[in-house]
Design a protein around this motif. Structure first.
Motif, PDB file in Angstrom:
ATOM      1  N   ALA A 176       0.929  -1.204  -0.061  1.00  0.00           N
ATOM      2  CA  ALA A 176       0.005  -0.001   0.002  1.00  0.00           C
ATOM      3  C   ALA A 176       0.857   1.301  -0.002  1.00  0.00           C
ATOM      4  CB  ALA A 176      -0.920   0.055   1.124  1.00  0.00           C
ATOM      5  N   LEU A 177       2.064   1.164   0.741  1.00  0.00           N
ATOM      6  CA  LEU A 177       2.860   2.429   0.782  1.00  0.00           C
ATOM      7  C   LEU A 177       3.538   2.795  -0.670  1.00  0.00           C
ATOM      8  CD1 LEU A 177       4.098   4.536   2.361  1.00  0.00           C
ATOM      9  CD2 LEU A 177       5.966   3.029   3.018  1.00  0.00           C
TER      10      LEU A 177
ATOM     11  N   LYS B  31       1.144   4.372  -2.664  1.00  0.00           N
ATOM     12  CA  LYS B  31       0.864   5.749  -2.498  1.00  0.00           C
ATOM     13  C   LYS B  31       2.050   6.486  -2.854  1.00  0.00           C
ATOM     14  CE  LYS B  31      -2.368   5.491   1.507  1.00  0.00           C
ATOM     15  NZ  LYS B  31      -3.291   6.423   0.854  1.00  0.00           N
TER      16      LYS B  31
ATOM     17  N   GLN C  15       2.035   7.484  -6.587  1.00  0.00           N
ATOM     18  CA  GLN C  15       0.988   8.455  -6.893  1.00  0.00           C
ATOM     19  C   GLN C  15       1.281   9.974  -6.715  1.00  0.00           C
ATOM     20  OE1 GLN C  15      -2.711   7.619  -4.577  1.00  0.00           O
ATOM     21  NE2 GLN C  15      -2.725   5.556  -5.543  1.00  0.00           N
ATOM     22  N   LEU C  16       2.635   9.916  -6.031  1.00  0.00           N
ATOM     23  CA  LEU C  16       3.133  11.265  -5.833  1.00  0.00           C
ATOM     24  C   LEU C  16       3.772  11.930  -7.170  1.00  0.00           C
ATOM     25  CD1 LEU C  16       4.759  10.544  -2.302  1.00  0.00           C
ATOM     26  CD2 LEU C  16       2.823  11.873  -2.762  1.00  0.00           C
TER      27      LEU C  16
END
Length: 70
Positions: free
Chosen positions: A8-9, A12, A15-16
């Protein structure tokens, strides 16, 4: 990690704004081919199995530094 796992990390991170270019390595106790495929599909660039040998970590960090310099 209490709130999310590494998969999950990394999702994320990717997505940055600069997350797609940021090199990310998984360090895990799981080293079967299915585990390596899972980390690749999640967005990790490398898969290290604990305990990762220091020369392997140094090589990986050197590769990451070279990529950053280009």
């Amino acid at each position: 990690m209490p709130d999310m796992d590494g998969y999950a990390l990394v999702g994320k991170i990717r997505q940055l704004p600069h997350g797609k270019k940021l090199p990310v390595a998984a360090l895990t106790g799981w080293g079967a081919q299915v585990d390596r495929i899972k980390t690749t599909e999640a967005g990790f660039d490398h898969h290290l199995v604990k305990p990762a040998p220091l020369p392997m970590i140094e090589k990986l960090l050197s590769e990451f530094a070279r990529k950053k310099a280009t």
